[in-house]
Design an enzyme around this catalytic site. Structure first.
Site, mmCIF file in Angstrom:
data_model
loop_
_atom_site.group_PDB
_atom_site.id
_atom_site.type_symbol
_atom_site.label_atom_id
_atom_site.label_comp_id
_atom_site.label_asym_id
_atom_site.label_seq_id
_atom_site.Cartn_x
_atom_site.Cartn_y
_atom_site.Cartn_z
ATOM 1 N N HIS A 116 0.824 -1.208 0.000
ATOM 2 C CA HIS A 116 0.000 0.000 0.000
ATOM 3 C C HIS A 116 0.863 1.265 0.000
ATOM 4 C CE1 HIS A 116 -3.430 2.445 2.125
ATOM 5 N NE2 HIS A 116 -3.200 2.856 0.897
ATOM 6 N N HIS A 128 1.483 5.166 -2.655
ATOM 7 C CA HIS A 128 1.660 6.540 -2.154
ATOM 8 C C HIS A 128 3.066 7.071 -2.375
ATOM 9 C CE1 HIS A 128 -2.170 7.078 0.165
ATOM 10 N NE2 HIS A 128 -2.168 5.758 0.086
ATOM 11 N N HIS A 167 -3.886 0.970 -6.268
ATOM 12 C CA HIS A 167 -4.242 1.560 -4.977
ATOM 13 C C HIS A 167 -5.629 1.138 -4.525
ATOM 14 C CE1 HIS A 167 -5.753 4.775 -2.253
ATOM 15 N NE2 HIS A 167 -4.591 4.528 -1.680
ATOM 16 N N ASN A 216 -6.646 -0.719 -0.883
ATOM 17 C CA ASN A 216 -7.120 0.302 0.056
ATOM 18 C C ASN A 216 -8.563 0.117 0.499
ATOM 19 O OD1 ASN A 216 -6.557 3.090 1.353
ATOM 20 N ND2 ASN A 216 -8.503 3.371 0.285
ATOM 21 N N ILE A 269 -6.765 9.000 -0.801
ATOM 22 C CA ILE A 269 -7.105 8.630 0.571
ATOM 23 C C ILE A 269 -6.058 7.643 1.060
ATOM 24 C CG2 ILE A 269 -8.566 6.739 -0.157
ATOM 25 C CD1 ILE A 269 -9.177 8.922 2.918
#
Length: 797
Positions: A455, A460, A647, A651, A797
Site C-alpha cells: 500500500h 503513495h 491503490h 485500500n 485517501i
C-alpha cells in the site's frame, strides 16, 4: 484584470471591467469582463489573470465568447488558487486554452509563457515553503521523527543513502532539528503546493477526523481511558460486542471526551458530554459469517481476493533456503521439509512444483533482520515467516504449513518451528491451537507488509515523485500532462497527512503494527530489495511472482497459474482498458518515434523521475527507455495503473477484512507458547489457549485505533473521481480523443457487468459461496462511503 494573449505573436489585449453577475447554490460566483478583439489579433492562446481582491480566490474556468469559430467560445480550464495582488509573491497567472501542444508545436507567442510558468513551478530550491506557494521540489524523508520533543523519537532519514534508499517527497524547506541536524523540525502543518490541497467537499471529510485533529491529542485523552495501554480484550464475546453494543468509554472529563468526539465524530451517535459509546459497523464478512476468521479456507482465499493480493507467489525451487548471512541469522535451510508437505498431498513435492500447485507467502528474509530489534520493544514480538499453500482441484488454495523463525540472538541460537493444520484425525487440540496462533503471527506479518509495502510504498510513496516531476517538467498545455492530471489529484496532500500522523514516529503505524518503531526502516528495506518500476505493471508483476505466464492465445496475452484469481482476473480487464485508451491518446499526439525523442519536456520529465524522484535506484538496468510510442504507452499505463487500480485494490477493503481485527491482527504481542517456554507459560497455554490467543492479538487501544483508521481509509469521498467516469475538458475538445474516451467509458461499464457475472458464477469458488463477500474492489464506479468497490483515478485517501 484579464489579458488575452495572441498565440502566434505574443501580443495582449487588456480587460479591466470584471464584475460579478451570478452566484449559484454551490457558492460558485460568475464574473464577466469585456474585451474588444480586433480581427487581425489572431487566435487567443492564453489568458493572464491578476487577483485584485484582498483574499485568494479559486478560479475554476474561463470561457471567452463571441468568436466566429470554436462554436463561438474558447475554453480555459484553470482549477487553481490565485493569490491577491498585494501579496509580494503574487504575479500575473497564466492559463492556457484547452488546446494541447507538444513543445515543438507551441505557437511562438506562447513559448516564453510556457517556459516561464514551468520555471515558477520549479522554484529555486531555497527557503521554507509558504502555504500559498505553488512550488514543486524534492527532498528526502527527514521529517518522520521529532527528536526535539524526545530523542526517542529520532528516526533515520529515508532516501539519499545506500543504507536507507527511498523515493523522494515534496520539499518543505523547514529549519532543521536542534537535536538532529539531519532532520527537519516538526510544525503544525506540512506544506503542499496550494493547488494540491483538498477541495471543499474532500476537506470536510477530514476536517474533524483523526487525521487532522492530531494523534497526540487523541492519545493523551485515551490515556485517561486506559490505565494500562497494553490491556487486551478479556474474551471473544467482548470483541463481538463492539459491533452490537459498541465500546463504552469509562467516565471521562468533558474536555477529554470532546477531543475524542471531534477526532472521530462518525463513531458517536451524538456529540454531547454524556455520549461515551463508540459505535462500529460490523464488516461485511463478519455479518455473513461470524466465524469466517477461523477458516483456513478463508485465510488462503484472502491471498487471492483480499486486501493484499500482491504477496502470494509460486514456489519454483525446492528446498527453500534463506539468502541471508548464516553467520548472522543462523542456518539458511527451511524447516519445511518434503515430508511435511507430502503428508498432506497426493504425490511428491517435485510433482506439485512441476504442475505449479505450490504457493507461498514469503516474509522470511524481509522480516528476519528486524526480529531482534523489535523484540527489545515491550509488548510485541516478531518472527520471519513462510506459509505454504497447495492448489486444490476446486481451484482454491489450501494452507499446508507455517514456518516461524527467530534468528540467533545474543547467546540464544536460531529457533524455528513448522506448524500444520489440524485436519487429520490424529491431530491434537494442542496442535490446533498452535496452528491458530501461528496463523495470527502470519496475519500480523501480512498486515504490516500490506500497509508498509503493497500500500504505502508501492502506491503513495512511489507515485509522489511522478506528481512532482509532472508539475515541474510538463507544461499544463502538454498532452501528457493533461492525460496524467486526473491520476495525480490529492496525492501530495494525503501523503503529507500520512507523514504527520500515520507513518511518523509514535504515529498510528508505529503504535499498532508489528515492526513498530522500525516500520519505515522496513519499508526502506522493501524498496531496496523488491521495488522495480518495470514490475509495477500488472502483467509483469504477475509473471514475476509466477502467477502467470505469457501466452499469445490467452485473454490479455497471459495464462494465469490459478485460473480463479479474482484480483488478477479483474485487474487485467482494467489494465487492458487503460492501455487501450492510453494507446489511442499517445498515438494521436505522437505519430512517430522521432516526436517522442525530440520532446524536451517529456524527456526531462522521465529523466527527472529516474535520476531524482527515484534517484536511489537511478543506476538500475530495468528502467524502461523512452524512445518510442510503445515505451511511452507502457510507462504511462504503469503509472496510471498504480495510481488507480493498484491503490484501489489494496485500500478500499481495509475495513472489510481488517475491521474485525481477529481476521487481520495488525500486531502479534507475544511469542509462540512453544518457543522456549517457562513452566508457567506452557501451563497457562494448555489450561486456557483462547486466552493466549487473545493476549497475542492487539491491545484494546491498538485494535480501536486501527479499526477507526481502516474505516476512514476505506471510505470514498463524495467528490471522488473514478476512472473513465467523466471526461477532462481538454479531451472533449479534440474529436478523436473524445471518441476514444467514450470507448474507454463504455468498456468500463461493460467491465462492471463482467465482474457481476463472475461473482455470480458458482464455479468460481474464490468469489462465490456461502458467506463469501463478492470480489468487487475493481468495479470501476461507486457511490460515497464504505462500498468495497470503485477505482478512483488517483491516490486521494
Amino acid at each position: 484584470m484579464n489579458e488575452e494573449v495572441n498565440s502566434e505573436k505574443g501580443t495582449t489585449i487588456k480587460g479591466y471591467n470584471v464584475h460579478k453577475t451570478n452566484e449559484n447554490e454551490n457558492n460558485e460566483v460568475l464574473y464577466e469582463a469585456s474585451f474588444e478583439v480586433p480581427p487581425e489579433f489572431g487566435e487567443v492562446g492564453a489568458v493572464l489573470v491578476e487577483n485584485e481582491q484582498h483574499e485568494e480566490l479559486f478560479l475554476k474556468s474561463i470561457v471567452i465568447d463571441g468568436f466566429h469559430n470554436n462554436n463561438g467560445s474558447l475554453n480555459f480550464t484553470c482549477d487553481s488558487w490565485i493569490q491577491p495582488k498585494n501579496d509580494k509573491a503574487s504575479n500575473k497567472r497564466v492559463f492556457f486554452s484547452n488546446k494541447s501542444y507538444l513543445p515543438s508545436e507551441t505557437p511562438k507567442g506562447l513559448r516564453k509563457l510556457r517556459e516561464e510558468e514551468l520555471e515558477e513551478l520549479r522554484g529555486n530550491g531555497e527557503g521554507e515553503r509558504k502555504s500559498t506557494d505553488r512550488i514543486y521540489d524534492y527532498d528526502v524523508y527527514n521529517d518522520l521523527g521529532d527528536p526535539d520533543l524526545s530523542i526517542q523519537l529520532k528516526r533515520p532519514v529515508l532516501g539519499g543513502s545506500k543504507h536507507y534508499p527511498y523515493p523522494r517527497r515534496c520539499r518543505t524547506g523547514r529549519t532543521h532539528s536542534n537535536k538532529d541536524p539531519l532532520s527537519e523540525k516538526k510544525s503544525g502543518s506540512f506544506y503542499v503546493p496550494r493547488d494540491e490541497e483538498f477541495g471543499e467537499r474532500k476537506q470536510k471529510q477530514f476536517t474533524e477526523s483523526i487525521l487532522t485533529s492530531g494523534v497526540s491529542a487523541v492519545l493523551k485523552s485515551l490515556d485517561a481511558i486506559f490505565t494500562n495501554l497494553n490491556i487486551g480484550f478479556p474474551s471473544f464475546e467482548d470483541i463481538d460486542s463492539l459491533y452490537k453494543e459498541g465500546y463504552e468509554l469509562p467516565p471521562l472529563h468533558a474536555t477529554a471526551l470532546n477531543i475524542i468526539q471531534k477526532a472521530i465524530p462518525t463513531f458517536f451517535k451524538s456529540a454531547n458530554h454524556t455520549d461515551n459509546l463508540l459505535n462500529f459497523d460490523a464488516p461485511q464478512p463478519f455479518k455473513r459469517d461470524k466465524f469466517f476468521w477461523l477458516s483456513d479456507e478463508e485465510f488462503a482465499r484472502e491471498t487471492l481476493a483480499g486486501v493484499n493480493p500482491y504477496s502470494i507467489q509460486l514456489i519454483k525451487e525446492w528446498p527453500l533456503r534463506s539468502k541471508l548471512d548464516p553467520k548472522v541469522y543462523g542456518p539458511p535451510e527451511s524447516a519445511i521439509t518434503s515430508e511435511v508437505i507430502e503428508s498432506q498431498i497426493n504425490g511428491t513435492v517435485e510433482q506439485e512444483i512441476s504442475e505449479k500447485k505450490l504457493f507461498m507467502l514469503d516474509y522470511h528474509d524481509l522480516l528476519l533482520p528486524y526480529v531482534s530489534k523489535v523484540r527489545e520493544i515491550e509488548g510485541t514480538t516478531l518472527y520471519g515467516s513462510r506459509t505454504i499453500f497447495s492448489l486444490t482441484s476446486k481451484g482454491t488454495l489450501k494452507p499446508l504449513a507455517i514456518e516461524l523463525t527467530r534468528p540467533q540472538i545474543n547467546n540464544n541460537g536460531q529457533w524455528k518451528r513448522v506448524y500444520t493444520p489440524s485436519s487429520s484425525s490424529s491431530s491434537s487440540s494442542t496442535e490446533l491451537w498452535l496452528w491458530r496462533l501461528a496463523k495470527a503471527h502470519v496475519l500480523a506479518h501480512d498486515s504490516g507488509i500490506h500497509e508498509l509495502v503493497s500500500h504505502w510504498l508501492r502506491t503513495h510513496a512511489s507515485v509522489e515523485p511522478y506528481v512532482i516531476a509532472t508539475k515541474r517538467q510538463l507544461s499544463a498545455m502538454h498532452p501528457i500532462y493533461r492525460l496524467l492530471h486526473p491520476h495525480l489529484r490529492y496525492t501530495l496532500e494525503i501523503n503529507a497527512l500520512a507523514r504527520q500522523v500515520l507513518i511518523s514516529a509514535a504515529g498510528i503505524i508505529e503504535l499498532s503494527f508489528s515492526p513498530q518503531r522500525y516500520s519505515m526502516e522496513l519499508s526502506s528495506s522493501a524498496y531496496d530489495q523488491l521495488w522495480r518500476f518495470d514490475l509495477q505493471a500488472l502483467p509483469n508483476d504477475l509473471i514475476h511472482r509466477g502467477m502467470a505466464v505469457e501466452d499469445p492465445n490467452a485473454a490479455h496475452g497471459l495464462k494465469l497459474t490459478i485460473e480463479d484469481y479474482p484480483f488478477a482476473n479483474d485487474g487485467l480487464l482494467i489494465w487492458d482498458s487503460l492501455k487501450e485508451w492510453i494507446t489511442d491518446y499517445v498515438n494521436h499526439y505522437y505519430p512517430n518515434p522521432s516526436t517522442i525523442e525530440s520532446d524536451e519536456e517529456l524527456q526531462s520529465w522521465w529523466n527527472e523521475i529516474i535520476t531524482i524522484g527515484h534517484g536511489d535506484k537511478s543506476s538500475e538496468p530495468w528502467w524502461p527507455n523512452l524512445k518510442t510510442q510503445k515505451d511511452l504507452i507502457h510507462i504511462i499505463t504503469t503509472i496510471s495503473w498504480v495510481a488507480s487500480a493498484h491503490h484501489a485494490s489494496v485500500n478500499f477493503a481495509q475495513y472489510m477484512y481488517g475491521g474485525y481485527f481477529p481476521n487481520r491482527p495488525a500486531i502479534a504481542r507475544i511469542k509462540m507458547p512453544d518457543e522456549d517456554p517457562s513452566l508457567e507459560e506452557w501451563e497457562n497455554f494448555m489450561t486456557n489457549p483462547d486466552q493466549t490467543l487473545l493476549e497475542c492479538f492487539p491491545s484494546q487501544i491498538q485494535a480501536l485505533l486501527v479499526m477507526v483508521i481502516l474505516n476512514l481509509l476505506s471510505d470514498h469521498s463524495p467528490d471522488e473521481e473514478y476512472i473513465g467516469q467523466f471526461m477532462e475538458p481538454s479531451w472533449g475538445e479534440d474529436p478523436i480523443i473524445k471518441s476514444s474516451f467514450e470507448r474507454f467509458n463504455k468498456r468500463l461499464k461493460e467491465i462492471e457487468g463482467i465482474i457481476d457475472s463472475r461473482n455470480g458464477n458458482i464455479h468460481l469458488n474464490n468469489r462465490h459461496g456461502a458467506g463469501l463477500v463478492p470480489y468487487e474492489l475493481l468495479k470501476p464506479f461507486s457511490g460515497p462511503g464504505l462500498t468495497g468497490k470503485g477505482v478512483p483515478y488517483s491516490i486521494s485517501i
